[in-house]
Design a protein around this motif. Sequence first.
Motif, mmCIF file in Angstrom:
data_model
loop_
_atom_site.group_PDB
_atom_site.id
_atom_site.type_symbol
_atom_site.label_atom_id
_atom_site.label_comp_id
_atom_site.label_asym_id
_atom_site.label_seq_id
_atom_site.Cartn_x
_atom_site.Cartn_y
_atom_site.Cartn_z
ATOM 1 N N VAL A 32 0.822 -1.209 0.000
ATOM 2 C CA VAL A 32 0.000 0.000 0.000
ATOM 3 C C VAL A 32 0.857 1.261 0.000
ATOM 4 C CG1 VAL A 32 -1.631 1.345 1.397
ATOM 5 C CG2 VAL A 32 -2.011 -1.094 1.030
ATOM 6 N N GLY A 156 -3.899 2.410 4.120
ATOM 7 C CA GLY A 156 -3.926 3.434 3.080
ATOM 8 C C GLY A 156 -4.453 4.759 3.612
ATOM 9 N N PRO A 248 -3.003 6.688 -2.134
ATOM 10 C CA PRO A 248 -2.915 5.702 -1.052
ATOM 11 C C PRO A 248 -4.261 5.132 -0.604
ATOM 12 C CG PRO A 248 -1.403 7.494 -0.629
ATOM 13 C CD PRO A 248 -2.199 7.892 -1.839
ATOM 14 N N GLY A 252 -5.331 1.344 -1.013
ATOM 15 C CA GLY A 252 -5.778 0.540 0.115
ATOM 16 C C GLY A 252 -7.079 -0.175 -0.180
#
Length: 407
Positions: A32, A156, A248, A252
């Motif tokens: 991640v 994330g 991010p 995730g």
Amino acid sequence: MRSPSLLRTGPALAALTAAFAMSQFFRSCLAVMAPELSADLGLDPAGFGALSSAFFLAFGLIQVPVGVAFDRWGVGRPTSVLMALGVAGGLMFSLSHGAAMATLGQVGLGMACAPVFMGLIHYASEQLEERRYLRSLSVSNGLGMLGVLCAASPLGWAVQHFGWRPAMLVATGVMAVVCFAVQRTVRDRGHADAHGQSSLAMLRGSLVLLKVPALWALVPVCLGMASGTAFRNAWGGPYVADVFGLDPISRGSAMTVISFVAFGCAFAMPLAARRFGAQAVIVGTMLGSVLAGLGLMLMPDVSLGLDLALLSLLAAAGTLHPVVMTAGRGTVAPALRGRALGVLNTFVFVGMAAASAGYGWLARYGMRLGRSPGTVYAGLFGLAVLALLMALAPFAWSAWRRRAATA
């Protein structure tokens, strides 16, 4: 007689399951946060591959010594000592400002996570009767996958809002708590037949296990599983970031999809092996992963939804781990089981280290040639398919020969 009180085994199994969840988190977390981590530490694809492989190489290389320690002293003491080392490694990784320090931190984390799943299998197999053992392993394996889920969307979100360093510091703190729980609850003493042997003699005995044909039949599978697992543990995040441009939080979410598939497979694999046999489950799962890898190789950048589904199936090869370990456990005498699991786990995680590093080298080579991200990752998926086929062919041949011999 294996009928200890649930009051004694229950907390120990819960602590080991929590440790397994932490192991799964640390195995998967780099996927991640890979772009942010690489930018912060100045890593190119090969550098990221080397960093992620350090965890698995350390994990794999101490499997046999860990197996010796389990047979000699039991699961509790070796596991708690190595997890304490992992707390130090987690702090080092979280505070690192260069590749060298980060790599040392990953080595410490890899050593900490090395005994956990094997310890769970070993402890449960020694303490529980067969029926309770299989049920407990299935539940613990499934619950342990919560660590993978935590390394997806929650991580994330944390990386997006706080950065990867605070997120890893929190995870290191949780590991410290779990380490204390293992130390307090897992109080086994090893196998009586192993107490009279020196550690050197036990290590030599581990090498003798390489002469067991039934174990060698599982070695290619141990190596081949890594080709798919490396995308869940390290390269899935860079893939969706480079090819589909995900941030991010979106990375995730993407890894959460893959993790949910792994979560379901983790529950189902031991039960399927009991119903259909380990050989059928191993061959069927690996064939499915091969087909998924071929789809990704041909269509690496067509659709995020389609490619996530295929990536989930490719990574499902890694969830064969408990099936392979249980099959290996049944091929040797009880006093050798810890070492047999150590030998097999060595091949599993050295394979993961080789796959992660190999993908990094191939990705760097493709980028230096000016290839598009989709083309680069198509090459990685092709390499995964080749590794899976090279693992599946000898295992299927060995299974066919054994079936023909008993017909």
